[in-house]
Design an enzyme around this catalytic site. Sequence first.
Site, short mmCIF file in Angstrom:
data_model
loop_
_atom_site.label_atom_id
_atom_site.label_comp_id
_atom_site.label_asym_id
_atom_site.label_seq_id
_atom_site.Cartn_x
_atom_site.Cartn_y
_atom_site.Cartn_z
N GLY A 102 1.81 27.00 -35.22
CA GLY A 102 1.80 28.46 -35.39
C GLY A 102 1.85 28.89 -36.84
N GLY A 104 3.51 29.76 -39.68
CA GLY A 104 4.89 29.69 -40.15
C GLY A 104 5.13 30.53 -41.39
N ARG A 202 -8.11 29.07 -35.10
CA ARG A 202 -8.36 27.66 -35.40
C ARG A 202 -8.56 26.88 -34.10
NH1 ARG A 202 -4.61 27.57 -39.86
NH2 ARG A 202 -4.48 29.75 -40.45
N ASP A 270 -5.30 22.16 -36.75
CA ASP A 270 -4.81 23.53 -36.98
C ASP A 270 -5.38 24.11 -38.27
OD1 ASP A 270 -2.97 21.37 -37.91
OD2 ASP A 270 -2.04 23.02 -38.97
N ASP A 280 -7.33 27.42 -45.02
CA ASP A 280 -6.07 26.80 -45.42
C ASP A 280 -6.21 25.90 -46.64
OD1 ASP A 280 -4.70 28.16 -43.52
OD2 ASP A 280 -3.66 26.41 -42.72
P1 AMP Z 1 -0.31 23.39 -43.37
O1 AMP Z 1 -0.12 21.94 -43.63
O2 AMP Z 1 -0.16 24.28 -44.58
O3 AMP Z 1 -1.56 23.70 -42.61
O4 AMP Z 1 0.91 23.84 -42.43
C1 AMP Z 1 1.22 23.25 -41.21
C2 AMP Z 1 2.23 24.11 -40.49
O5 AMP Z 1 3.41 24.26 -41.27
C3 AMP Z 1 1.77 25.52 -40.15
O6 AMP Z 1 2.39 25.88 -38.95
C4 AMP Z 1 2.33 26.31 -41.31
O7 AMP Z 1 2.44 27.67 -41.04
C5 AMP Z 1 3.68 25.64 -41.50
N1 AMP Z 1 4.22 25.82 -42.85
C6 AMP Z 1 3.79 25.25 -44.00
N2 AMP Z 1 4.54 25.64 -45.05
C7 AMP Z 1 5.47 26.50 -44.57
C8 AMP Z 1 6.54 27.25 -45.15
N3 AMP Z 1 6.83 27.20 -46.45
N4 AMP Z 1 7.29 28.03 -44.32
C9 AMP Z 1 7.04 28.07 -43.01
N5 AMP Z 1 6.06 27.39 -42.40
C10 AMP Z 1 5.28 26.61 -43.16
MG MG Z 2 -2.43 25.20 -41.92
#
Ligand code: AMP
Ligand code: MG
Length: 520
Positions: A102, A104, A202, A270, A280
């Site tokens: 989701g 985040g 996604r 995702d 992303d």
């Molecule tokens: P990513 O690797 O950036 O695609 O992130 C994978 C997951 O981790 C997704 O659900 C993001 O929303 C969550 N996420 C990454 N960084 C953060 C953060 N600093 N705070 C909250 N959720 C995060």
């Molecule tokens: Mg992501």
Amino acid sequence: MRNLGSMQFRNDFVNTFDGDESGQLHPRQTPGMLYSKALPTPVRDVKLLAWSEDLAKELEIAKPSGQDEINILGGNAVNPSMQPYAACYAGHQFGNWAGQLGDGRAITLGELETSTGKIWELQLKGAGPTPYSRRADGRAVLRSSVREYLMSEAMYHLGVPTTRALSLVSTGDRVMRDMFYDGNAEYEPGAIVMRVAPSFLRFGNFEMPTSRNEIDNLRKLVDWTIERYYPHITGEDKILRWYQEIVERTASLMVEWLRVGFVHGVMNTDNMSILGLTIDYGPYSFVDDYDPNFTPNTTDLPGRRYAFGRQPSIAKWNLGCLGGAIAPLFANTDELVKVLDTYDNYYWSKYYSMIANKLGLDEARADDVHLFRQLDQMLSTIKPDMTIFYQLLNDLPLDTIENAGDVMNHFENSFYNQPGTEQIEMLFAFIATYIKRIKSNTISRKDSLKRMRANNPRFVLRNYLLHQSIEDLEKGDDQLFTKLQEAMKDPYSKNFDEFFVKRPGWASQKAGCSMLSCSS
Ligand code: AMP
Ligand code: MG
């Protein structure tokens, strides 16, 4: 032109699907829900660092004039017509099922429609926690926000399908990050990007309901996505044809990444757009020296799953996951498998045309495949700078190249390491075959060169440039940042040739200049 603070937003997604309306932000699973309502969490002091004029024009939004509107870009204020939410999606990360992920730290504020009838989704990245933040803070640092802002706009101007960025603000807050994952966490300045796309859906949005056996939710999401984003697809077999089009768009995107030398770095399901967009921006990089094995992501080092040359096959693997996600909508999966199997032929034919364009050929002929293989082998062995190599190829004097020495002199500026005897021979052999082939073109030399110039960027936003601009920005100097914003709009011209140089020696080992962690 409309004002961010007073214009009318649409909220089609939240009005269509079931969501958690509680507005509570604590981390949790949200079964049955496709989103959770989540308001941005205010920050200390929102300052506008960058605004994309040409995207704003397309969205018909005026540049924010006062602090009230700037505050919207940092989540300190919300236009009353917005119903902000975080999407609930799942995903496969590094090949393993990761369950619910989701948004985040991304919050969709709303959708806006332009006078041409186009609908855009506006998202803040880094605007605070959502139910999907798990143990993280929902924030983003300046470093990663500058990278997303500049790179998504740079990809757009390169002609690569991508999400975009409207604004970049600093938050005045400090955010703790362990950039090297070595226990030495430090405070970094916080920032927020307003990113924009027709949709941020996604593959993982479709994997989520299926994994929970919520087939009604899945069907509703698929029908809505087709109707809204693929309106030309109708009829009995529309889901299959929709899947076919995603297969093709994704294959085309991979070809585009290879054309410009882009490595995404985290091709988890995702992070795969249902519209075939680059989405992303994390530990990405352009390749400097041509190396199919190069991965910019330190977390990816053990397996190099997401290395430059592996992206097309990983995309197919991810498409397999999407096929699995929509399989419950089919009586049997044979047809889906057949569609997935069209990926390779589609990909290769697009790839060959792309290379033919880069080389200035009239077309990709059947026996050109040998030349393309020879090219790839030569580049992977000598590892010249990819961007510079193709630029020099553009300037190759076809009639005066006589021997290996001439070829060496011509390509000198693209080498990171002086080629050995065998490598020189490889290069000479390629160039000799290439010159013969180009002389058999049925298009004029002028048109051939034009084609090369349109397909080979002269400027790519290299990681070391981003790194330098971020270091400067953190010290309050925005000169390089401003310059890069101009240069990235004009990547096929010679107008910014101060950046037409190889990655400097100091940058090859420096963190953030070649490889990056996911910490952002
Ligand atoms: P990513 O690797 O950036 O695609 O992130 C994978 C997951 O981790 C997704 O659900 C993001 O929303 C969550 N996420 C990454 N960084 C953060 C953060 N600093 N705070 C909250 N959720 C995060
Ligand atoms: Mg992501």
